[in-house]
Write an enzyme that holds these catalytic residues in place. Structure first.
Site, PDB file in Angstrom:
ATOM      1  N   GLN A  71       0.758  -1.221  -0.110  1.00  0.00           N
ATOM      2  CA  GLN A  71      -0.100  -0.097  -0.013  1.00  0.00           C
ATOM      3  C   GLN A  71       0.935   1.202   0.100  1.00  0.00           C
ATOM      4  O   GLN A  71       0.747   2.308  -0.522  1.00  0.00           O
ATOM      5  CB  GLN A  71      -1.013  -0.048   1.311  1.00  0.00           C
ATOM      6  CG  GLN A  71      -1.801   1.282   1.331  1.00  0.00           C
ATOM      7  CD  GLN A  71      -2.668   1.324   0.142  1.00  0.00           C
ATOM      8  OE1 GLN A  71      -3.305   0.318  -0.504  1.00  0.00           O
ATOM      9  NE2 GLN A  71      -3.151   2.349  -0.445  1.00  0.00           N
ATOM     10  N   HIS A 112       2.134   3.050  -3.228  1.00  0.00           N
ATOM     11  CA  HIS A 112       1.229   3.726  -4.064  1.00  0.00           C
ATOM     12  C   HIS A 112       1.786   5.158  -4.437  1.00  0.00           C
ATOM     13  O   HIS A 112       1.571   5.793  -5.660  1.00  0.00           O
ATOM     14  CB  HIS A 112      -0.111   3.567  -3.577  1.00  0.00           C
ATOM     15  CG  HIS A 112      -0.987   2.559  -4.308  1.00  0.00           C
ATOM     16  ND1 HIS A 112      -1.197   2.284  -5.556  1.00  0.00           N
ATOM     17  CD2 HIS A 112      -1.422   1.292  -3.665  1.00  0.00           C
ATOM     18  CE1 HIS A 112      -1.928   1.292  -5.718  1.00  0.00           C
ATOM     19  NE2 HIS A 112      -2.168   0.613  -4.576  1.00  0.00           N
ATOM     20  N   GLU A 135     -10.493   2.072   2.797  1.00  0.00           N
ATOM     21  CA  GLU A 135     -10.831   1.809   1.613  1.00  0.00           C
ATOM     22  C   GLU A 135     -10.628   0.205   1.518  1.00  0.00           C
ATOM     23  O   GLU A 135     -11.486  -0.554   0.950  1.00  0.00           O
ATOM     24  CB  GLU A 135      -9.780   2.345   0.727  1.00  0.00           C
ATOM     25  CG  GLU A 135      -9.958   1.940  -0.706  1.00  0.00           C
ATOM     26  CD  GLU A 135      -8.728   2.640  -1.563  1.00  0.00           C
ATOM     27  OE1 GLU A 135      -7.781   2.990  -1.230  1.00  0.00           O
ATOM     28  OE2 GLU A 135      -8.935   2.558  -2.856  1.00  0.00           O
ATOM     29  N   HIS A 136      -9.470  -0.335   2.143  1.00  0.00           N
ATOM     30  CA  HIS A 136      -8.953  -1.766   1.928  1.00  0.00           C
ATOM     31  C   HIS A 136      -9.104  -2.043   3.485  1.00  0.00           C
ATOM     32  O   HIS A 136      -8.165  -1.479   4.188  1.00  0.00           O
ATOM     33  CB  HIS A 136      -7.812  -1.924   1.107  1.00  0.00           C
ATOM     34  CG  HIS A 136      -7.484  -1.687  -0.131  1.00  0.00           C
ATOM     35  ND1 HIS A 136      -6.996  -0.377  -0.480  1.00  0.00           N
ATOM     36  CD2 HIS A 136      -8.176  -1.994  -1.313  1.00  0.00           C
ATOM     37  CE1 HIS A 136      -7.059  -0.103  -1.840  1.00  0.00           C
ATOM     38  NE2 HIS A 136      -7.974  -1.175  -2.441  1.00  0.00           N
ATOM     39  N   ASP A 138      -6.703  -6.045  -6.035  1.00  0.00           N
ATOM     40  CA  ASP A 138      -5.989  -4.820  -7.127  1.00  0.00           C
ATOM     41  C   ASP A 138      -6.173  -5.439  -8.427  1.00  0.00           C
ATOM     42  O   ASP A 138      -6.214  -4.505  -9.229  1.00  0.00           O
ATOM     43  CB  ASP A 138      -4.512  -4.550  -6.754  1.00  0.00           C
ATOM     44  CG  ASP A 138      -4.554  -3.557  -5.390  1.00  0.00           C
ATOM     45  OD1 ASP A 138      -5.727  -3.119  -4.889  1.00  0.00           O
ATOM     46  OD2 ASP A 138      -3.681  -3.552  -4.909  1.00  0.00           O
ATOM     47  N   HIS A 162     -54.221  15.595  -8.083  1.00  0.00           N
ATOM     48  CA  HIS A 162     -53.908  14.260  -7.620  1.00  0.00           C
ATOM     49  C   HIS A 162     -54.978  13.366  -7.321  1.00  0.00           C
ATOM     50  O   HIS A 162     -55.022  11.967  -7.859  1.00  0.00           O
ATOM     51  CB  HIS A 162     -52.628  14.193  -6.575  1.00  0.00           C
ATOM     52  CG  HIS A 162     -51.362  14.560  -7.267  1.00  0.00           C
ATOM     53  ND1 HIS A 162     -51.006  15.864  -7.521  1.00  0.00           N
ATOM     54  CD2 HIS A 162     -50.075  13.865  -7.219  1.00  0.00           C
ATOM     55  CE1 HIS A 162     -49.740  15.922  -7.945  1.00  0.00           C
ATOM     56  NE2 HIS A 162     -49.088  14.680  -7.411  1.00  0.00           N
TER      57      HIS A 162
END
Lengths: 429, 429
Positions: free
Chosen positions: B255, B258, B322-323, B356, B415
């Site tokens: 990670q 990145h 996120e993960h 991924d 209506h």
């Protein structure tokens, strides 16, 4: 209603134009309200209630006593009607829940999704003369079904500091406990950032005036989610020669009564229909209580005679209406032609009011052409779908080498190593 | 990695803070690019390619010949790896398609939903040194499965005016025909508003730098939809005493590689784990090719020793990663504790790289705490669910009276009339 004979596809763009919305100059005003709520929290909410709603509030939270009192005020007939609507909306939204299967995508690789309710959601119900208790049903029911833990409802008080009893009754019926007397941009700010009384939420739902809409747009930037962007309500009716003109007229008028900016469009392949519908509109208007609103929004409304029923659907898909009514005895023939629409009313007996209140579908729908890229509110709107994957030794052996090759090609060597180190560990065993 | 002993829940807020993102001052610059693209269309795209990508382009569209040439350049081993990933991603996303049932919510009232692909979607694939062909798979496969009719892919060219061959190969493999050499904010503007060459789309997907992110935020206001708001990538690992420290270290490093702003968090209930993992990090760093990036992003990274594994999950839910990796021999025991996460990697052998690239789940996931209110990309992201309702005489008779009562209580008399006129029509028969 202005009628045009449509022949060439080149004229279709014109049909699909919405009247341009007034450019929204409220940014500064709404930002100011938001900053004030962030700073002074509950105190600011009480000041704004005084300023905008002319209400002297001691506290913004609705009490148990107020709810008990409200329940006594709702006529039994209305209670029963709400209960019928609740049952239908519940059964349709409940059907949107899936138990997703675990998929073995490759030997030893198991993937699945799990729907989990958004923990905290805020529902905004506008005030005004008509109490929109139907919107309480449409937002509250999926929120409860999704098992959102913290459900907050904000709605402005009247000048006596009271909430409409039918709104309180409906919210209580669904089990919504946190109801606050806050309206406008300040309600959106309070739900987004929290105050001493109101817990902040992650997603905000509900219609509102231009202040509310602008506030929803602004808090979006701060990580909040919202149901969908907003625009004026609209209906498009496609009528073939088997339609019932008086029903079509009634449907057009019911959309037109929503407000001055409501959009009403009629498409037909039978030129005699337009006159028949126009005559029926005149007749029905004579006894219509909201005549003024209806007359004004009919000014924006148009009918078109197209060369074929297929053309009607092509134009409708370009327009992407919030509500699409198929006024025909044989509506099923046309269903496969629909690409862009919020909610579809199939056949002469399926009026828009049915979906507005009680058929079971949601009435919070994409307007202004957003049906091209947004769905209406559903159970999905109140959950996130978390993905899971589980690999056993066979799994990492089956896809590991491919991951190593791909990670290396993307020059992500540590990604590759996370696989390699696991593959190597098997060698030592 | 800085390690902290966590005891009181009051300290948890601190854990969940993301490093504050630089305040985005790009508004004016990006707006200028967008206006320029709206005005000069293709011509502006060619100028920007010269300015930002140093590329002399004659045309922005990728030709058939360029694709054929690209195919020749991709090594067979990589082709096979991509094919395996494609198969797994396809089978998981295909499983997200449902045939929804027609629900009879009340006698004679039938409601259902139909998933319809968004007609026009745009996929943005960033450039840079590493070609993100995996993102082509993650966005292209669900777009194809959703039967989106018009799929556009934009990605910046290199200074020779070429697109990375693996990106072209992958797009072509999926059947994506409209590929354009356009990067940055100008790509987002071109897809949002259209040019002579690029057809405008309704929804834009894909990662990108801060210009791309800002442009996506701006076009959102003009009725476009986007996949989700963006932030730096992140992983949270929960490790119990049955974890494998070398695997945990490898996942944290993958990670961290990145980018400088990547977030890495380790939570454990076993204080001995932190030292073991830190030792492994040191060892593995010695041979890591992206050492500089990793070292910098490890500065932002933290590990925490919690009082119990339940506390680890409570904190993780607050952080909403996120993960989320569950580094344990008995991960299934913990799954019910997960409320907020983008994608979950279950057990010691399920590394993030698997998701991924090739397990089948999507890697376009909510960052920055957005997992609280957004799902990752799935087949759902490429469709709208249109609702339908069909009432027969029994249907309008069974729910009509309730609609009349509710519409009247909301003061929407037209209506009510749309129902009454239908009910009355039965009397005449």
């Amino acid at each position: 209603m202005k009628t045009t004979q449509l022949q060439k596809a080149s004229s279709w763009e014109e049909v699909c134009k919405r009247p341009s919305l007034p450019i929204n100059e409220l940014n500064e005003k709404v930002n100011q309200i938001i900053e004030e709520v962030k700073l002074n929290k509950d105190r600011s909410l009480i000041s704004y209630a005084k300023l905008f709603d002319k209400a002297d509030l001691k506290s913004i939270a609705v009490t148990k006593e107020e709810i008990e009192l409200a329940i006594l005020k709702v006529p039994t007939q209305l209670m029963n009607a709400i209960d019928l609507a609740r049952k239908n909306i519940t059964s349709f939204h409940e059907s949107q829940r899936y138990e997703e299967k675990i998929i073995e995508t490759a030997p030893g690789v198991f993937c699945w999704r799990k729907s989990v309710g958004i923990e905290s959601v805020g529902l905004y119900i506008p005030g005004g003369t008509a109490p929109l208790f139907s919107t309480v049903l449409m937002l509250g029911i999926p929120a409860i079904l999704a098992e959102c833990k913290n459900i907050i409802l904000c709605t402005p008080p009247n000048k006596n500091g009271e909430i409409n009893p039918v709104i309180l009754y409906t919210a209580n019926l669904l089990g919504i406990k946190n109801i606050y007397k806050v309206g406008g941009a300040q309600a959106i700010a309070a739900m987004a950032y929290g105050t001493e009384t109101i817990k902040p939420v992650s997603k905000i739902f509900g219609p509102g005036n231009q202040y509310v809409t602008k506030a929803k747009e602004i808090v979006l930037k701060d990580g909040l989610a919202i149901d969908m962007p907003a625009g004026p309500s609209e209906v498009l009716v496609i009528a073939d020669s088997s339609c019932v003109p008086s029903f079509v007229a009634a449907d057009l008028l019911s959309q037109a009564e929503h407000g001055y900016d409501s959009q009403v469009v009629l498409l037909t392949n039978d030129s005699t229909i337009v006159d028949k519908v126009n005559n029926e509109i005149k007749l029905q208007l004579e006894s219509a209580p909201r005549r003024d609103v209806i007359l004004k929004s009919l000014m924006n409304s148009k009918s078109y005679v197209c060369e074929s029923i297929e053309d009607c659907f092509l134009i409708s898909n370009k327009y992407a209406p919030e509500h699409l009514i198929i006024a025909s005895k044989t509506p099923d023939n046309y269903l496969s032609l629909i690409v862009n629409a919020g909610s579809v009313f199939v056949g002469n007996l399926s009026c828009e009011s049915a979906g507005d209140y009680a058929s079971g579908t949601n009435h919070t729908l994409p307007t202004n052409g957003y049906a091209k890229n947004y769905s209406g509110v559903s159970l999905d709107s109140f959950v996130r779908k978390i993905t899971f994957q589980k690999l056993n030794q066979t799994g990492i052996e089956s896809i590991g080498p491919a991951i190593e090759v791909m990670a290396e090609a993307e020059q992500l060597f540590a990604h590759k190593n996370a696989v390699s180190i696991r593959l190597k560990s098997f060698e030592n065993v």
